[in-house]
Design a protein around this motif. Structure first.
Motif, short mmCIF file in Angstrom:
data_model
loop_
_atom_site.label_atom_id
_atom_site.label_comp_id
_atom_site.label_asym_id
_atom_site.label_seq_id
_atom_site.Cartn_x
_atom_site.Cartn_y
_atom_site.Cartn_z
N TYR A 1 0.83 -1.21 0.00
CA TYR A 1 0.00 0.00 0.00
C TYR A 1 0.87 1.25 0.00
O TYR A 1 0.72 2.12 -0.87
CB TYR A 1 -0.91 0.03 1.24
N ASP A 2 1.75 1.36 0.99
CA ASP A 2 2.58 2.56 1.12
C ASP A 2 3.47 2.75 -0.10
O ASP A 2 3.66 3.88 -0.56
CB ASP A 2 3.43 2.48 2.40
N ILE A 3 4.01 1.67 -0.63
CA ILE A 3 4.88 1.79 -1.80
C ILE A 3 4.09 2.25 -3.02
O ILE A 3 4.48 3.21 -3.69
CB ILE A 3 5.59 0.45 -2.08
N LEU A 4 2.99 1.59 -3.32
CA LEU A 4 2.22 1.97 -4.51
C LEU A 4 1.62 3.37 -4.39
O LEU A 4 1.65 4.14 -5.35
CB LEU A 4 1.14 0.93 -4.80
N PHE A 5 1.11 3.71 -3.22
CA PHE A 5 0.52 5.04 -3.03
C PHE A 5 1.58 6.14 -3.16
O PHE A 5 1.23 7.29 -3.45
CB PHE A 5 -0.18 5.15 -1.68
N SER A 6 2.85 5.84 -2.95
CA SER A 6 3.89 6.86 -2.97
C SER A 6 4.56 7.03 -4.33
O SER A 6 5.37 7.94 -4.51
CB SER A 6 4.96 6.56 -1.91
N ILE A 7 4.24 6.18 -5.30
CA ILE A 7 4.89 6.27 -6.61
C ILE A 7 4.35 7.49 -7.37
O ILE A 7 3.14 7.61 -7.56
CB ILE A 7 4.64 5.00 -7.45
N PRO A 8 5.24 8.38 -7.82
CA PRO A 8 4.77 9.53 -8.61
C PRO A 8 4.16 9.08 -9.94
O PRO A 8 4.53 8.03 -10.48
CB PRO A 8 6.04 10.34 -8.87
N TYR B 1 -5.40 1.02 5.50
CA TYR B 1 -6.03 0.97 4.18
C TYR B 1 -6.77 -0.35 3.97
O TYR B 1 -6.45 -1.35 4.60
CB TYR B 1 -4.98 1.11 3.08
N SER B 2 -7.69 -0.33 3.01
CA SER B 2 -8.40 -1.55 2.63
C SER B 2 -7.93 -2.01 1.25
O SER B 2 -7.40 -1.22 0.46
CB SER B 2 -9.91 -1.31 2.60
N GLN B 3 -8.19 -3.27 0.95
CA GLN B 3 -7.90 -3.80 -0.39
C GLN B 3 -8.65 -2.99 -1.44
O GLN B 3 -8.12 -2.71 -2.51
CB GLN B 3 -8.30 -5.27 -0.48
N GLU B 4 -9.89 -2.63 -1.14
CA GLU B 4 -10.71 -1.87 -2.09
C GLU B 4 -10.08 -0.52 -2.41
O GLU B 4 -10.13 -0.07 -3.56
CB GLU B 4 -12.13 -1.68 -1.54
N GLU B 5 -9.47 0.13 -1.41
CA GLU B 5 -8.80 1.42 -1.66
C GLU B 5 -7.62 1.25 -2.61
O GLU B 5 -7.42 2.08 -3.50
CB GLU B 5 -8.31 2.04 -0.35
N LEU B 6 -6.87 0.18 -2.44
CA LEU B 6 -5.73 -0.05 -3.31
C LEU B 6 -6.18 -0.38 -4.73
O LEU B 6 -5.64 0.14 -5.70
CB LEU B 6 -4.84 -1.17 -2.75
N GLU C 1 -7.78 4.01 -10.95
CA GLU C 1 -7.70 5.45 -11.24
C GLU C 1 -6.41 5.79 -12.00
O GLU C 1 -6.37 6.77 -12.74
CB GLU C 1 -7.76 6.27 -9.95
N LYS C 2 -5.38 4.98 -11.82
CA LYS C 2 -4.10 5.21 -12.50
C LYS C 2 -4.06 4.55 -13.88
O LYS C 2 -3.02 4.53 -14.53
CB LYS C 2 -2.93 4.71 -11.65
N GLY C 3 -5.19 4.00 -14.34
CA GLY C 3 -5.27 3.47 -15.70
C GLY C 3 -5.05 1.98 -15.83
O GLY C 3 -4.78 1.48 -16.92
N PHE C 4 -5.18 1.25 -14.72
CA PHE C 4 -4.98 -0.19 -14.76
C PHE C 4 -6.32 -0.92 -14.67
O PHE C 4 -7.28 -0.43 -14.09
CB PHE C 4 -4.11 -0.65 -13.58
N SER C 5 -6.34 -2.10 -15.24
CA SER C 5 -7.43 -3.05 -15.05
C SER C 5 -6.94 -4.02 -13.97
O SER C 5 -5.80 -4.48 -14.02
CB SER C 5 -7.67 -3.77 -16.38
#
Length: 154
Positions: free
Chosen positions: A96-103, A123-128, A134-138
């Motif tokens: 979570y922390d790693i992915l949320f921090s990627i520019p 955080y929840s799995q749903e938030e991730l 939102e970043k363009g991934f399926s």
């Protein structure tokens, strides 16, 4: 291939496996990817070599190793990486922390991610999953495990 293993004995086993199999083109680092560079305490499970975590809540039978950290952004910049085909994350809740921090400029060069999503205190799995969409991934769940997610650029 760039691979990061912060735990000392796992890192030594990784080195031996690479040498034993004569793999080429693999860059190995005895450090962790984290939301910021520096050092962090790694809780090392005495029972399972695959259950080490920076989140204490996951492990009761631990010793602690202080490990060096870097960010994915630093790895990309220092190695002049222009494209990332695949990132695999199985990091016991730190995803979570790693992915949320990627520019965005870094997340936009990633094509695929395979990750095991663990419970996190904030955080929840749903938030991730929502963040990745939102970043363009399926995003879909692996048919073999309900904790393993396959993430593909749309």
């Amino acid at each position: 291939i760039y691979t990061f293993e912060p735990e000392k004995s796992n890192f030594e086993a990784l080195k031996k496996n690479i040498e034993h199999n004569s793999f080429k083109g693999i860059h190995i680092f005895n450090m962790a990817i984290a939301e910021k560079g520096g050092f962090i305490n790694l809780n090392v499970s005495e029972k399972s070599t695959g259950s080490h975590s920076v989140l204490e809540a996951h492990i009761n039978d631990t010793s602690v190793q202080k490990v060096k950290t870097t960010t994915l952004e630093n790895v990309v910049n220092e190695n002049n990486i222009k494209h990332i085909d695949l990132i695999k994350l199985d990091i016991e809740g730190a995803e979570y922390d790693i992915l949320f921090s990627i520019p965005d400029r870094i997340i936009n060069i990633i094509d695929r991610i395979v990750l095991e999503i663990h419970k996190h205190p904030k955080y929840s799995q749903e938030e991730l999953v929502s963040f990745l969409e939102e970043k363009g991934f399926s995003v879909d769940i692996s048919p073999t495990s309900n904790r393993v997610y396959r993430v593909f650029r749309k």
